[in-house]
Structures are given as structure tokens and as C-alpha cells.
Design an enzyme around this catalytic site. Structure first.
Site: not given
Ligand code: BES
Ligand code: MN
Ligand code: ZN
Length: 488
Positions: A266, A277, A336, A338, A340
Site C-alpha cells: 500500500k 483491519d 492486498d 487478502e 477474502r
């Protein structure tokens, strides 16, 4: 870890008012008719309350407004808060009013002269929710702990109805603490430890370590954590408050304790926000806490996938292909995307092991949901209208924004891969929907399922009605109510 502000319920006693420190709250209706507490306040302040009610300014007041008289003469209190509220307010109206008072209160004690006011329990809940502050890492905090006293005609009755609300508030508090906590402190191990502590509340908690996850075949989940020195974990929390042979409701949470994006790194600006997150896992933890503390008469299992998404020589590369626990293979186009990859294995495991009556996953899954819905509503995706409508109702009743989004084959087709069963991203368009489609590939046809994309609501940069800036605890109240209304 923070703790909830204590609340005491006492018999209605007008003599408390003159001596109380901090803030004294009296409630009057918008018509301006003074009840016993307001009349006493008026007498103590030599007519200040009546003058305020007779003033031009009072003609504009609405229900829910708070008018503050600072350092009221004749009283010890620092402020007299006149709260305008009908005798029978709506639940949310009473809650919001309480939250407003708490916002004014700072770190002081609050005495609410409730008398026979209805929804006093909700008013108290509003105060408790809005009194939250994450000061765990501030070394200069010296303010005293707040205390709330509710003076009511029937203190035992209000206290009894308040008890489950306070339990839910404590779940919200836990979610907020976890979500606010920086990633150097809330590592995967620390997270698992905090969940294991909830065994004291009667939850059965298991921590599955990497070797076990490998045996189960959770390769997509492990592929996310393999670049980090923090070990990946799955934690299973079971609350067995219902009949022994009732299948449980399953709650599944994304617990990425920090998301750098991995090799698909990112940009630096704002990356610090990715400490939240693990918000989905935080809500699952808080909801399980709420259910246990209010001794919910239902079976619910909470599962969280705890990983850290870091770049390293051992990290997953774009282009890698990994096999999920279900057996389907995934081409990882973007490391990124990730969340799922974590959820799909935990969701499959949840269904495989528990055969749940329904499954709800929560995740700070996509930036795209913030573009679509902002910070007001979580994105709701579902394969079952009845199940979904029941959740939407619970969210509405709890004043937590939730908006249903579509699913469909055309979106699913965007996940086709040249070399594997699917890709982990679908392209720029409809990013939140293709993420949900990815998850749906791991939902059994017969499992009623809801996916909640909470990227916009889990943590916010401006305060909300019930929370200061930062973690909101969105979803704990809705989930607790959803369980209560549909499974108890
Ligand atoms: N954790 C992020 C999503 C996110 C963004 C949460 C902003 C909270 C605030 C997620 O893992 C992510 O990086 N998603 C990507 C997906 C993309 C690579 C397909 C995104 O939204 O950009
Ligand atoms: Mn990401
Ligand atoms: Zn993420």
C-alpha cells in the site's frame, strides 16, 4: 484495556441535587412543563430554569436537545443539564440524548434525575456508550473515573432492564478497544490471548495454531500470514446458551492485525489506519462477549482468522496459486486483496464443522465500499432474503447503518482465472461486489449467509452519535439484537 463507566440506580431523591458534583441532569418535555426535579432545580437556582423555559430560545428547542446552565447558583454541580425529552421517547431518541449528555460530561460524574421517565435504561446506555475513551497509551491522563447515578422512582426495575444493555455495551467496549489497539501491541498472539480470557465468561475458546491450520488445508489463510513473524491463528469461540441439539449461528471475522498490502504494498499515506483491519474479528469478539455476559438463550459460534499481511522474502507473490480448504485453487493477483483469502478458509471450516443455521461474516474488506456508502452504512450482501431482512431490521432497530448491495453471476464471472479456479480480484469496477462474490464461492448453497463489509463503519475520523473518533464497535448491538429476536 478500558472498562465501562459504572452505573448506579438509586431511589428518586430530590435532596441529591443540591450536593451533587459534576453534572446534574433534569428532564423536561418540550412543552416546558416542569416535573418535580425541574421544579427543585428551579427553586435551588432561584428561578433560572423557569426563566430559561420562558425565554425566546426555548421556543426553538427540540426533543433531544440539552440546554446547559453552567455553575448554577444554589447547587454544588458544575453544570445543570436540562434535557428535553418526551415522557415516552423512542428508544433511539433516549439513547442519543444520553450520548449527548456524556459528550458534555468529560470525565465528570453525572447524576440523572429520571423520576418516572420511560426508557431510562436506554438513556443510561447512551451515556455509557458515549463515555468511552481509548486512553490506554496516554501517559498524562489524570482525570478521575466517571460515575453515573440514575435517580428513579423504580430503581430496581430500571436496573433489571439495564443489565442486558450494559452487557452489550461491554461487548461494544471490547470491540472498540481491539480495533483501536495498535498492531505492535495487538499481535495475533495477543489477540488470541484476549479471546482466551473470555473463557471466564462461560465461552468455550479454542486457539488453532499454524500446524493445525496446515493439517486442515487452510492454505489461502496461511498464504496471507506467511510473510509475518507473527503466527497465523484461528480462534473458535462457542456460546452454548440454547438447546443442545440446535445448530448454532456462525459469526466469522476478518482479523488482519495489520494490512501493509503485502508485496502489493500500500502507499505510505494513511497506512497507519490499517491497524483496524481486524475490525471484523473485533466485532465477532465483542458480540460473543455481549451474548455471554447477557447469557443469551441461543447457540452461537464465533470464528476469527488472525493474520498479519506483511511483505518479506517469505511472503506470497502476485501470481502465486494456492489451494483453499474447500479444494478450489486461487490465483493471487493482488496480495492486498487478502481479507477474502482469510475468510474463505474460515467460512468453509465453520460450515464443515458446525453445519450452522446461518452464517454472517464481517470484514473491513474493501476501500470500494467506502466510495459507495461512505461511513454511514455497512455493505450488506446475502444469498437469502428472509435471513437478510431479519438482520437489516435488527440493525435499523439499533440505529446502526446497513445497506443491501446486489450479487449476481455477471459479477462472479469477473473472477475467472486463466490458470486457476479463480482470481482473488475482479478488477476496478464493483470492487465490493466482486469481493463478496469471491466469498460466496465458499458458501454452501443451503447455508443462509450475510457478508457485512464494514470498512467504512468500523473506525471513523469524526465522532458519531454514540462514539468518539476512532473505533465505533459497529455491529455488536445489531448482532446481539439479531440473535435475541431470531434465535432466543
Ligand atoms: N483492508 C483493506 C480494505 C480497507 C480499505 C479497509 C480502507 C479499511 C479502509 C483490504 O484488504 C484491501 O486492501 N482491499 C483492496 C482490494 C483491492 C486490492 C482489490 C482495496 O480496497 O483497495
Ligand atoms: Mn488489503
Ligand atoms: Zn485488508
Amino acid at each position: 484495556m478500558s472498562s465501562l463507566v459504572p452505573v448506579r440506580f438509586q431511589p428518586f431523591d430530590l435532596d441529591l441535587m443540591a450536593e451533587a458534583n459534576g453534572r446534574v441532569v433534569v428532564i423536561i418535555p418540550s412543552e416546558g412543563k416542569l416535573g418535580p426535579a425541574a421544579r427543585r432545580a428551579n427553586r435551588l437556582t432561584k428561578g433560572a430554569v423557569a426563566r430559561m423555559v420562558a425565554s425566546e430560545r426555548f421556543e426553538k428547542v427540540k426533543n433531544g436537545d440539552v440546554i446547559t446552565l453552567a455553575w448554577p447558583g444554589g447547587m454544588q454541580a458544575e453544570a445543570l443539564d436540562i434535557l428535553v425529552l418526551p415522557r415516552r421517547p423512542e428508544q433511539a431518541e433516549a439513547r442519543k440524548a444520553g450520548a449527548k449528555v456524556a459528550k458534555l460530561a468529560g470525565a465528570k460524574s453525572v447524576l440523572v434525575m429520571a423520576g418516572n421517565q420511560m426508557q431510562t435504561d436506554q438513556l443510561a446506555l447512551g451515556i455509557v456508550l458515549r463515555s468511552y475513551d481509548f486512553d490506554a497509551h496516554k501517559t498524562k491522563v489524570t482525570e478521575p473515573v466517571k460515575e453515573i447515578t440514575i435517580s428513579h422512582n423504580k430503581p430496581e426495575e430500571v436496573e433489571a432492564t439495564f443489565e442486558p444493555l450494559y452487557a452489550v455495551a461491554d461487548g461494544v467496549r471490547m470491540t472498540r478497544d481491539l480495533t483501536n489497539e495498535p498492531a505492535n501491541i495487538l499481535t495475533t498472539s495477543e489477540f488470541a490471548n484476549r479471546l482466551a480470557e473470555m473463557q471466564d465468561l462461560g465461552l468455550e475458546v479454542e486457539v488453532l495454531e499454524e500446524d493445525k491450520l496446515a493439517d486442515l488445508g487452510m492454505r489461502t489463510l496461511l498464504s496471507v500470514g506467511q510473510g509475518s513473524v507473527s503466527p497465523s491463528k484461528v480462534v473458535v469461540m462457542q456460546w452454548k446458551g440454547g438447546d443442545t441439539d440446535d445448530a448454532p449461528l456462525a459469526l466469522v471475522g476478518k482479523g488482519v492485525v495489520f494490512d501493509t498490502g503485502g508485496i502489493s504494498l500500500k502507499p505510505a499515506g494513511g497506512m497507519e489506519d490499517m491497524t483496524m483491519d481486524m475490525g471484523g474479528a473485533g466485532v465477532v469478539a465483542g458480540a460473543m462477549r455481549a451474548l455471554a455476559k447477557r447469557k443469551a438463550k441461543a447457540n452461537v459460534v464465533g470464528l476469527v482468522g488472525l493474520v498479519e499481511n506483511m511483505p518479506s522474502g517469505n511472503a506470497t507473490r502476485p501470481g502465486d496459486v494456492v489451494k483453499s480448504m474447500k479444494g478450489d485453487t486461487v490465483e493471487i493477483i493482488n496480495t492486498d486483496a487478502e481479507g477474502r483469502l482469510v475468510l474463505c478458509d474460515v467460512m468453509w471450516y465453520a460450515q464443515d464443522r458446525f453445519n450452522p443455521v446461518g452464517m454472517i461474516d464481517l470484514a473491513t474488506l474493501t476501500g470500494a465500499i467506502i466510495i459507495g456508502l461512505g461511513h454511514e452504512n455497512a455493505g450488506v450482501f446475502s444469498n437469502n432474503d428472509v435471513f437478510c431482512d431479519a438482520f437489516l431490521k435488527a440493525a435499523k432497530d439499533e440505529d446502526e447503518g446497513a445497506w443491501r448491495m446486489p450479487l449476481g453471476k455477471a459479477y462472479d464471472d469477473l473472477l475467472k482465472s486463466r490458470i486457476a479456479d479463480m482470481k482473488n480480484v475482479g478488477g476496478r469496477s464493483a470492487g465490493s461486489i466482486t469481493a463478496a462474490q469471491f466469498l460466496q464461492r465458499f458458501v454452501k448453497e443451503e447455508t443462509p449467509w450475510i457478508h457485512l463489509d464494514i470498512a467504512g463503519v468500523a473506525s471513523v475520523s469524526t465522532e458519531t452519535s454514540y462514539a468518539p473518533k476512532g473505533a465505533t464497535g459497529w455491529g455488536v448491538r445489531a448482532l446481539s439484537r439479531f440473535v435475541q429476536d431470531n434465535f432466543e
